[in-house]
Design an enzyme around this catalytic site. Structure first.
Site, PDB file in Angstrom:
ATOM      1  N   ARG A   1       0.838  -1.200   0.000  1.00 18.52           N
ATOM      2  CA  ARG A   1       0.000   0.000   0.000  1.00 18.52           C
ATOM      3  C   ARG A   1       0.866   1.241   0.000  1.00 18.52           C
ATOM      4  NH1 ARG A   1      -3.831   0.625   4.223  1.00 18.52           N
ATOM      5  NH2 ARG A   1      -2.214  -0.107   5.616  1.00 18.52           N
TER       6      ARG A   1
ATOM      7  N   ASP B   1       5.569  -3.218  11.132  1.00 20.41           N
ATOM      8  CA  ASP B   1       4.105  -2.994  11.090  1.00 20.41           C
ATOM      9  C   ASP B   1       3.477  -2.903  12.485  1.00 20.41           C
ATOM     10  OD1 ASP B   1       4.626  -5.722  11.388  1.00 20.41           O
ATOM     11  OD2 ASP B   1       3.020  -6.395  10.065  1.00 20.41           O
TER      12      ASP B   1
ATOM     13  N   SER C   1       7.430  -5.022   7.228  1.00 18.87           N
ATOM     14  CA  SER C   1       6.905  -5.922   8.266  1.00 18.87           C
ATOM     15  C   SER C   1       7.738  -7.176   8.472  1.00 18.87           C
ATOM     16  CB  SER C   1       5.476  -6.296   7.908  1.00 18.87           C
ATOM     17  OG  SER C   1       4.752  -5.138   7.646  1.00 18.87           O
TER      18      SER C   1
HETATM   19  C1  GLC Z   1       6.484 -11.634  10.983  1.00 15.87           C
HETATM   20  C2  GLC Z   1       7.594 -10.595  10.904  1.00 15.87           C
HETATM   21  C3  GLC Z   1       7.316  -9.443  11.830  1.00 15.87           C
HETATM   22  C4  GLC Z   1       5.943  -8.873  11.544  1.00 15.87           C
HETATM   23  C5  GLC Z   1       4.889  -9.958  11.629  1.00 15.87           C
HETATM   24  C6  GLC Z   1       3.492  -9.465  11.302  1.00 15.87           C
HETATM   25  O1  GLC Z   1       6.485 -12.196  12.249  1.00 15.87           O
HETATM   26  O2  GLC Z   1       8.835 -11.196  11.220  1.00 15.87           O
HETATM   27  O3  GLC Z   1       8.288  -8.427  11.698  1.00 15.87           O
HETATM   28  O4  GLC Z   1       5.654  -7.846  12.441  1.00 15.87           O
HETATM   29  O5  GLC Z   1       5.220 -11.013  10.748  1.00 15.87           O
HETATM   30  O6  GLC Z   1       3.399  -8.980  10.010  1.00 15.87           O
END
Ligand code: GLC
Length: 458
Positions: free
Chosen positions: A75, A191, A137
C-alpha cells in the site's frame, strides 16, 4: 465397515492442542525471562529490537508519503497531518505483489515497489520533495530511525539479496533507478510499530501494538533505561521495542503436527509461536491433522481429498469458513466441503473438521492472548493501569470468535482486572503510523509538496 474418528482420537487431539491455565502462566513467566534476556542482548528467542521512536504527541504535522510492505498487498499512502488535532487526510492505493516478486530477487521486489510509487504520484500529479515513512513488516536491526538491515525473512518471503542489507538503501536505490525523484525515505518501522503509532496518535493509553495476520508479532513501549544492550543514539525516556514475538519458543505446548509443519517450512527452527498462531499456518496445521487421520482411515473414508493433499492449498481462510458454521450438524461446513470437490461429503467428516478447526484456532487465540498479557505485565505485573493494545491482522479481524477467545483468556488469567487489557481494533493503521513516524522524525515542518496549490481532487 467404514471407520470414523472415534472418541479416543477426539480426546487425543484435545490433549495435543489443549493449553491449560497452568501452561499459559508458565508461558507468561518464560516470556518475561526472554524479554529481559533480549533487552540485555543475551541469546534467546525474543530479539527485542529497538525502534528508535516513542509514541506521538498527536500534533505531528506535514505532508508525507507512506509505504506499507509486508503482505502481498503493498500500500502507498499520501498523508496530510494538519497538526492541530483535526482529522488527517489520507489517500491510498494498493497493488498485489506476485509470488515471483517476493520469492526471487530483491531487485525485482524493490523495483516493482518503486514503479508503483512513481505511478501513484504520476496519476495524482504530485511532485516535489516528499518524505516517506516506510513500514517494513519483518525483523530489522536498526541503529537509527532511518536505516535498518533485514535480519531474516519470515512468512514465506525469500527474495534474495535483501537479508543483511539496509532496506532503506535498497528502496532509495530502486526509486533512483526507476526515476522517481524527490521521494526520500526518512524513517523505517515494523508494522506492529506503525499500528501502535496510529492508535497512540488518538489514545495516549495505547502502549502496545500487535499483528495477528499472516504473521504475528508484538511491539510495546519500554523505558529506554531498560534496554541494556548497546543501541544507537536516542535521547528520549521511552522507546518502542519490536519484540519479534512470533519467534518466541520457550514453554510452548508444541505437538507432533507443529514439528511436521516446521520441518516443511522455509524457516526451519524459527518462528515457533508464529507457526502456532498466525494465518499463514493455521490452515496448514489443520491439513496435517486431516492428512494424518485420513492416512489412518479415520476421515474421508481413508481417501485424502485434493484440497488436503499438498501444502498450501488448504488455507486459514478455508479453516475459518468451516468454523463459521454454528449449525449443530455442521451442514454449512459440509456444503463447503462439497464446494471444494468432496462429494458427497459425510456429516461426520464435516463435524470432525469443525472440531479440529476449533482446537487449532482455540489454541492460537490462547497463546496469542498469553503473549500479549506477558508483554504488558512485564512492567505492570498487577495490571494497576489500563493498557490499550492496537491490534490489526486478518486472523484477529476475520477469524470467527478469535478476539472473544482472547478476551476469555484474559478473564481466566486476571479475573476482574482483565478489562485493563483492552484490545483495540486498528485496521490498516500501519501505513498511517509510518507517516506519523516520518513526521516525528523530521520535526513539525513537514514535507513541502509542489505541483499543486489546492488539495488535489482525488
Ligand atoms: C512476521 C515478521 C514481523 C511482523 C509480523 C506481522 O512475524 O517477522 O516483523 O511484524 O510477521 O506482520
Amino acid at each position: 465397515m467404514r471407520k470414523t474418528a472415534g472418541e479416543a482420537e477426539r480426546i487425543q487431539l484435545r490433549r495435543l492442542f489443549g493449553v491449560s491455565g497452568a501452561r499459559l502462566r508458565a508461558m507468561i513467566g518464560a516470556f518475561h525471562g526472554e524479554m529481559r534476556r533480549g533487552l540485555a542482548g543475551e541469546p534467546g528467542s525474543l530479539q527485542m529490537l529497538p525502534a528508535y521512536v516513542d509514541i506521538p504527541t498527536g500534533l505531528e504535522r506535514g505532508t508525507f508519503l507512506a509505504l506499507d510492505l509486508g503482505g502481498t498487498n503493498v500500500r502507498v499512502l499520501w498523508v496530510e497531518l494538519p497538526g492541530d488535532g483535526s482529522s488527517p487526510t489520507l489517500v491510498e492505493d494498493q497493488f498485489q505483489l506476485s509470488r515471483e516478486q517476493i520469492a526471487s530477487e530483491g531487485k525485482l521486489l524493490f523495483g516493482a515497489i518503486a514503479r508503483f510509487i512513481g505511478r501513484f504520484l504520476g496519476e495524482r500529479n504530485l511532485s516535489g520533495r516528499l518524505p516517506l515513512g516506510f513500514t517494513f513488516s519483518f525483523a530489522i536491526r536498526q541503529r537509527s530511525i532511518a536505516r535498518g538491515e533485514l535480519i531474516a525473512w519470515t512468512k514465506g518471503w525469500t527474495a534474495e539479496g535483501v537479508v543483511g542489507r539496509d532496506v532503506v538503501e535498497l528502496l532509495n536505490a530502486a526509486l533512483g533507478e526507476e526515476g522517481v525523484p524527490g521521494v526520500r525515505v526518512v524513517s523505517l518501522n515494523n508494522d506492529t510499530t506503525g499500528t501502535l503509532m496510529a492508535l497512540a496518535f488518538l489514545d495516549a493509553d495505547c502502549d502496545a501494538g500487535c499483528i495477528l495476520g499472516t504473521g504475528t508479532n508484538i511491539c510495546y513501549r519500554e523505558r529506554t533505561a531498560e534496554i541494556r544492550k548497546p543501541t544507537g543514539p536516542y535521547d528520549r525516556e521511552f522507546m518502542v521495542v519490536n519484540m519479534e514475538s512470533g519467534n518466541f519458543n520457550a514453554s510452548l505446548p508444541r505437538n507432533r503436527y507443529d514439528v511436521l509443519l516446521d520441518g516443511a517450512s522455509e524457516n526451519l527452527g524459527s518462528q515457533a509461536e508464529e507457526k502456532m498462531v498466525s494465518g499463514k499456518y493455521l490452515g496448514e496445521l489443520a491439513r496435517l491433522v486431516v492428512a494424518d487421520l485420513c492416512g489412518r482411515g479415520l476421515m474421508f473414508g481413508g481417501r485424502l481429498p485434493e484440497i488436503f493433499a499438498a501444502r498450501g492449498k488448504f488455507g486459514s481462510e478455508h479453516l475459518s469458513e468451516i468454523e463459521a458454521d454454528e449449525t449443530p450438524a455442521a451442514d454449512e461446513a459440509r456444503a463447503r466441503l462439497e464446494d471444494w470437490g468432496i462429494r458427497p461429503a459425510d456429516g461426520d467428516d464435516s463435524r470432525f473438521l469443525r472440531d479440529i478447526a476449533r482446537l487449532i484456532s482455540g489454541r492460537a487465540a490462547r497463546i496469542a492472548a498469553a503473549a500479549l498479557a506477558a508483554t504488558v505485565t512485564k512492567n505492570d505485573p498487577a495490571l494497576d493501569r489500563p493498557h490499550v493494545i492496537a491490534v490489526d491482522g486478518s486472523v484477529f479481524h476475520k477469524y470467527p470468535r478469535f478476539r472473544a477467545r482472547m478476551e476469555e483468556t484474559f478473564g481466566e488469567l486476571y479475573r476482574d482486572r482483565a478489562d485493563r487489557l483492552w484490545l483495540a481494533s486498528m485496521q490498516d493503521g500501519s501505513g498511517f503510523g509510518a507517516a506519523i513516524i516520518a513526521a516525528a522524525t523530521i520535526g513539525s515542518s513537514g514535507g513541502a509538496v509542489s505541483g499543486f496549490r489546492e488539495k488535489p481532487d482525488f
